[in-house]
Scaffold this motif. Structure first.
Motif, short mmCIF file in Angstrom:
data_model
loop_
_atom_site.label_atom_id
_atom_site.label_comp_id
_atom_site.label_asym_id
_atom_site.label_seq_id
_atom_site.Cartn_x
_atom_site.Cartn_y
_atom_site.Cartn_z
N UNK A 1 -9.17 -5.75 -13.03
CA UNK A 1 -8.16 -6.80 -13.12
C UNK A 1 -6.81 -6.23 -13.53
N UNK A 2 -6.83 -5.25 -14.43
CA UNK A 2 -5.58 -4.62 -14.85
C UNK A 2 -4.91 -3.90 -13.69
N UNK A 3 -5.70 -3.24 -12.85
CA UNK A 3 -5.14 -2.58 -11.67
C UNK A 3 -4.48 -3.60 -10.74
N UNK A 4 -5.05 -4.81 -10.68
CA UNK A 4 -4.53 -5.84 -9.78
C UNK A 4 -3.32 -6.57 -10.36
N UNK A 5 -3.02 -6.36 -11.63
CA UNK A 5 -1.87 -7.00 -12.25
C UNK A 5 -0.57 -6.30 -11.87
N UNK A 6 0.45 -7.07 -11.52
CA UNK A 6 1.71 -6.45 -11.10
C UNK A 6 2.55 -6.00 -12.30
N UNK A 7 2.45 -6.72 -13.41
CA UNK A 7 3.13 -6.31 -14.64
C UNK A 7 2.06 -5.85 -15.62
N UNK A 8 1.96 -4.55 -15.83
CA UNK A 8 0.89 -3.99 -16.66
C UNK A 8 1.09 -4.36 -18.13
N UNK A 9 0.02 -4.24 -18.88
CA UNK A 9 0.09 -4.57 -20.30
C UNK A 9 0.51 -3.34 -21.10
N UNK A 10 1.69 -2.86 -20.80
CA UNK A 10 2.29 -1.73 -21.52
C UNK A 10 3.79 -1.99 -21.61
N UNK A 11 4.52 -1.06 -22.20
CA UNK A 11 5.96 -1.27 -22.42
C UNK A 11 6.70 -1.49 -21.10
N UNK B 1 0.85 -1.19 0.00
CA UNK B 1 0.00 0.00 0.00
C UNK B 1 0.88 1.24 0.00
N UNK B 2 0.30 2.36 -0.40
CA UNK B 2 0.97 3.67 -0.33
C UNK B 2 -0.07 4.68 0.11
N UNK B 3 0.38 5.91 0.36
CA UNK B 3 -0.58 6.98 0.68
C UNK B 3 -1.55 7.20 -0.48
N UNK B 4 -1.04 7.06 -1.71
CA UNK B 4 -1.90 7.24 -2.88
C UNK B 4 -2.88 6.08 -3.03
N UNK B 5 -2.44 4.85 -2.66
CA UNK B 5 -3.28 3.66 -2.80
C UNK B 5 -3.36 2.95 -1.45
N UNK B 6 -4.12 3.50 -0.51
CA UNK B 6 -4.14 2.94 0.84
C UNK B 6 -4.77 1.55 0.92
N UNK B 7 -5.60 1.18 -0.05
CA UNK B 7 -6.20 -0.16 -0.06
C UNK B 7 -5.37 -1.16 -0.85
N UNK B 8 -4.29 -0.69 -1.46
CA UNK B 8 -3.43 -1.58 -2.23
C UNK B 8 -3.03 -0.97 -3.56
N UNK B 9 -1.73 -1.03 -3.86
CA UNK B 9 -1.25 -0.55 -5.16
C UNK B 9 -1.84 -1.40 -6.28
N UNK B 10 -1.88 -2.73 -6.03
CA UNK B 10 -2.38 -3.67 -7.03
C UNK B 10 -3.76 -4.17 -6.60
#
Length: 482
Positions: free
Chosen positions: A459-469, A365-374
């Motif tokens: 689901x994309x938010x919960x993915x640790x490796x995003x579908x981008x470069x 978690x972070x201050x920006x994502x208190x419920x979880x980054x992923x």
């Protein structure tokens, strides 16, 4: 014939008792609902008996008392646990599917699996922008909470029996305020990993033949090599079912972290149909085919007929992930005392091939994502704020009941009808309206499509490796570490 008499005949016809037992069964029913019989009316006999019990003053007209009596009455037509287990394993020797078919039929006929309630759920399937099909369900089946139970829970500090809803001691438990009735509950005993486990169906199933495998002892969830061994053994026992586990950490785990259990059933989930986007080779494991799955969450798939090699490679991946960090992607393994990495493991069969999906999870978690980054990010909370568990990882959304009424108001808003749209939905509704032509003829289709797309974004938010470069580069760094 009265309703008590007719239900006694139904109980005897079920095979739980013999015709000679009729007076005994009649008195069992009278003991629950009162002595006076009445003419049979409309609807299920058990529902009529519950109303009769209320009329007689045998129970209060409350959610809890109704549920307890319903299950006690259905328990009369349910064989004892020993008889159910004996029948299951007798059937199993002919066919694993025959055994589960009969056990599932029993659990629906005796109202342990709440078929009528489950039919209330809203379900649809939609293809989203990335090409995957996702399954959406709005869960309307679970009963309302008893107001008395809510009030009692606020002042209740007693040690509980059973310890949790998954404990073996639930089998036959009457129930109480705030705790589900289980009089008609039956559990099949089996051995998994050299220990006693139970196999049961879920009363409020989220998919076809939704079942639970639970450790006989009340011990916390733990994902390790033994987990993979257990999944293999369960697949060997029930080759027609999938089996998987929620992650064993808060935020990314399920709601029952206190009791070791897995979920399974007879359903092919969207993730299982997703293709491999990058094949991988592990020279030390030539018997295992591997690859990265084309899926919003970060999934490695291993396939093999050699279950030992499958377990060993899977364990290597889990250990590597548990200690892997990539600060550029906010991926942080934590410490031995405060770990943040685990997996959601899922296994199914394709003939003699065992297929293991390992979905990488991170609960930082972070201050920006208190419920979880992923975890679903705030802009998606109007649709889904809860944890992403095993079922949702595989592409089947379990959305809250509030959405039935809230989304009806969104449709009214789009059609410029008087509405009470929730403030939380308004930015989304306006954004959709700006790019869609919405009419009375297509409003339902648009709504379903847009809800499915939100779930894809979840689901994309919960993915640790995003579908981008950046995410693809991150995948390659992790694979190199493996």
């Amino acid at each position: 014939m009265g309703v008590i008499s007719q239900y006694a005949d139904q109980v005897i016809a079920s095979g739980a008792y013999e015709p000679l037992d009729r007076n005994y069964v009649m008195n069992k029913i009278r003991g629950l609902v009162g002595d006076e019989d009445v003419a049979v009316g409309d609807g299920r006999l058990v529902d009529q008996l519950v109303e009769l019990a209320i009329a007689h003053g045998a129970i209060e007209d409350s959610v809890t008392d109704r549920s307890i009596l319903n299950d006690q009455l259905f328990d009369l037509m349910t064989p004892s646990p020993a008889r159910v287990n004996a029948r299951f394993w007798e059937d199993y020797h002919r066919s694993p599917q025959e055994a589960t078919d009969h056990f599932y039929q029993l659990c629906t006929e005796n109202d342990y699996v709440k078929v009528a309630a489950i039919k209330k759920n809203i379900e649809f399937v939609k293809k989203v922008q990335d090409g995957n099909e996702l399954e959406i369900t709005i869960n309307l089946s679970k009963p309302e909470k008893d107001p008395k139970a809510i009030q009692a829970a606020a002042h209740d500090t007693a040690v509980k029996y059973p310890q949790c809803a998954l404990c073996m001691e639930n089998e036959g438990y009457k129930g109480r305020l705030g705790y589900a009735s289980r009089s008609n509950h039956r559990i099949i005993r089996l051995t998994v990993g050299g220990r006693e486990w139970g196999f049961q169906y879920s009363p409020y199933a989220y998919f076809n033949e939704h079942c639970i495998f639970l450790l006989a002892q009340h011990e916390p969830m733990e994902i390790n090599q033994q987990t993979l061994v257990n999944l293999v053994e369960i697949e060997q026992t029930f080759p027609h079912y999938f089996v998987g586990s929620n992650a064993d950490l808060p935020i990314v785990g399920g709601s029952m972290l206190a009791h070791e259990h897995y979920q399974g059933g007879r359903h092919t989930f969207p993730m299982m149909k997703a293709p491999i986007k990058q094949e991988l080779t592990f020279p030390d494991y030539p018997m295992v085919t591997a690859g990265i799955v084309d899926w919003p969450m970060s999934d490695l798939r291993l396939t093999s007929t050699d279950t030992t090699a499958l377990v060993n490679l899977g364990s290597h991946i889990m250990r590597t992930w548990q200690n892997y960090s990539d600060p550029s992607l906010q991926i942080n393994a934590g410490t031995a005392d405060d770990r943040h990495h685990t997996v959601t493991p899922i296994m199914h069969r394709d003939g003699d091939q065992f297929i293991l999906d390992l979905v990488l999870r991170d609960n930082n978690t972070t201050n920006q994502y208190p419920l979880g980054i992923f975890h679903p990010h705030e802009k998606l909370w109007h649709i889904k704020k809860e944890n992403i568990g095993l079922i949702e990882v595989m592409g089947r959304a379990i959305l809250p009941a509030r959405l039935k009424d809230e989304l009806a108001e969104v449709k009214k808003y789009w059609l410029q009808e008087p509405n009470k749209i929730a403030e939380s939905h308004l930015p989304w509704a306006q954004e959709v309206q700006a790019r869609q032509t919405i009419t009375a003829d297509n409003v339902e289709t648009v709504l379903e499509q847009e809800v499915a797309q939100v779930f894809s974004d979840v689901l994309a938010d919960a993915g640790v490796f995003k579908r981008n470069a950046d995410g693809e580069a991150g995948w390659q760094r992790f694979i190199k570490q493996l």
